[in-house]
Design a protein around this motif. Structure first.
Motif, mmCIF file in Angstrom:
data_model
loop_
_atom_site.group_PDB
_atom_site.id
_atom_site.type_symbol
_atom_site.label_atom_id
_atom_site.label_comp_id
_atom_site.label_asym_id
_atom_site.label_seq_id
_atom_site.Cartn_x
_atom_site.Cartn_y
_atom_site.Cartn_z
ATOM 1 N N ALA A 113 16.963 -79.820 -94.523
ATOM 2 C CA ALA A 113 17.022 -78.887 -95.653
ATOM 3 C C ALA A 113 16.695 -79.595 -96.963
ATOM 4 C CB ALA A 113 18.399 -78.233 -95.724
ATOM 5 N N GLU A 169 15.566 -75.801 -86.296
ATOM 6 C CA GLU A 169 15.483 -74.340 -86.402
ATOM 7 C C GLU A 169 16.380 -73.804 -87.512
ATOM 8 O OE1 GLU A 169 16.331 -72.924 -82.463
ATOM 9 O OE2 GLU A 169 14.327 -73.455 -81.739
ATOM 10 N N THR A 170 17.587 -74.330 -87.616
ATOM 11 C CA THR A 170 18.517 -73.891 -88.667
ATOM 12 C C THR A 170 17.931 -74.152 -90.049
ATOM 13 O OG1 THR A 170 20.455 -74.218 -87.271
ATOM 14 C CG2 THR A 170 20.822 -74.247 -89.658
ATOM 15 N N ALA A 171 17.418 -75.343 -90.266
ATOM 16 C CA ALA A 171 16.864 -75.691 -91.574
ATOM 17 C C ALA A 171 15.595 -74.899 -91.883
ATOM 18 C CB ALA A 171 16.582 -77.189 -91.641
ATOM 19 N N ARG A 211 14.792 -71.958 -90.982
ATOM 20 C CA ARG A 211 15.101 -70.554 -91.304
ATOM 21 C C ARG A 211 15.353 -70.362 -92.799
ATOM 22 N NH1 ARG A 211 17.502 -70.125 -86.076
ATOM 23 N NH2 ARG A 211 19.465 -70.980 -86.789
ATOM 24 N N THR A 212 15.729 -71.421 -93.507
ATOM 25 C CA THR A 212 15.987 -71.308 -94.943
ATOM 26 C C THR A 212 14.702 -71.252 -95.762
ATOM 27 O OG1 THR A 212 16.098 -73.693 -95.399
ATOM 28 C CG2 THR A 212 18.137 -72.606 -94.655
ATOM 29 N N ARG A 213 13.586 -71.637 -95.154
ATOM 30 C CA ARG A 213 12.296 -71.645 -95.870
ATOM 31 C C ARG A 213 11.216 -70.980 -95.006
ATOM 32 N NH1 ARG A 213 11.522 -75.496 -99.996
ATOM 33 N NH2 ARG A 213 9.682 -74.268 -100.419
ATOM 34 N N PRO A 214 11.288 -69.668 -94.803
ATOM 35 C CA PRO A 214 10.328 -68.999 -93.919
ATOM 36 C C PRO A 214 8.884 -69.059 -94.416
ATOM 37 C CG PRO A 214 11.674 -67.391 -95.079
ATOM 38 C CD PRO A 214 12.252 -68.751 -95.376
ATOM 39 N N ASP A 237 20.955 -80.591 -89.732
ATOM 40 C CA ASP A 237 20.086 -79.741 -90.539
ATOM 41 C C ASP A 237 20.083 -80.111 -92.021
ATOM 42 O OD1 ASP A 237 21.993 -77.120 -91.710
ATOM 43 O OD2 ASP A 237 22.807 -78.474 -90.213
ATOM 44 N N GLN A 238 21.098 -80.812 -92.518
ATOM 45 C CA GLN A 238 21.160 -81.135 -93.947
ATOM 46 C C GLN A 238 20.009 -82.019 -94.426
ATOM 47 O OE1 GLN A 238 22.944 -79.688 -96.331
ATOM 48 N NE2 GLN A 238 23.571 -78.344 -94.665
ATOM 49 N N LEU A 272 13.017 -80.147 -97.071
ATOM 50 C CA LEU A 272 12.356 -78.875 -97.383
ATOM 51 C C LEU A 272 12.464 -78.555 -98.862
ATOM 52 C CD1 LEU A 272 13.443 -76.776 -94.287
ATOM 53 C CD2 LEU A 272 11.080 -77.311 -94.950
ATOM 54 N N GLN A 273 13.572 -78.915 -99.502
ATOM 55 C CA GLN A 273 13.731 -78.678 -100.937
ATOM 56 C C GLN A 273 12.741 -79.503 -101.754
ATOM 57 O OE1 GLN A 273 17.843 -79.411 -101.854
ATOM 58 N NE2 GLN A 273 18.513 -77.451 -101.025
#
Length: 111
Positions: free
Chosen positions: A98, A42-44, A46-49, A94-95, A101-102
């Motif tokens: 993330a 969930e934390t990660a 949120r950085t890419r909605p 989450d790292q 996701l990048q």
């Protein structure tokens, strides 16, 4: 973000034809490892909605999970225009999520 996994899974053909960015999360509502990973996911996310996130209830005989070769839960499959870019199995921080996701390009048109 919903804690529920959907049992109404799309077909693999539908996934392959999807335009844009998507994360498929394979797991189960009764999976303790899935529950433990949920805060990091969930934390990660949120950085890419703009990235679509589908939580798929997986299990024996579930065709979508089998088509992706899912063996452990949770497994996150990161897709760009229906093609797998990367995947993470049992992420607890989450790292790494993330970073995965990048790897999805933001310049892809949404579905």
């Amino acid at each position: 973000m919903s804690n529920e996994y959907t049992s109404a899974e799309p077909s693999r053909a539908d996934i392959d034809a999807t335009r844009g960015l998507m994360v498929l999360e394979f797991g189960d509502a009764y999976c303790s490892i899935c529950a433990a990973a949920r805060p990091a996911i969930e934390t990660a996310m949120r950085t890419r909605p703009e990235v679509k996130h589908l939580k798929i209830a997986d299990g024996r005989g579930r065709p979508l999970g089998r088509s992706f070769g899912i063996k452990l839960w949770p497994t996150l499959v990161f897709l760009q225009d229906g093609r797998e870019v990367t995947r993470l199995v049992r992420p607890m921080d989450d790292q790494p999520i993330a970073m995965a996701l990048q790897s999805l390009r933001a310049d892809v048109a949404p579905a």
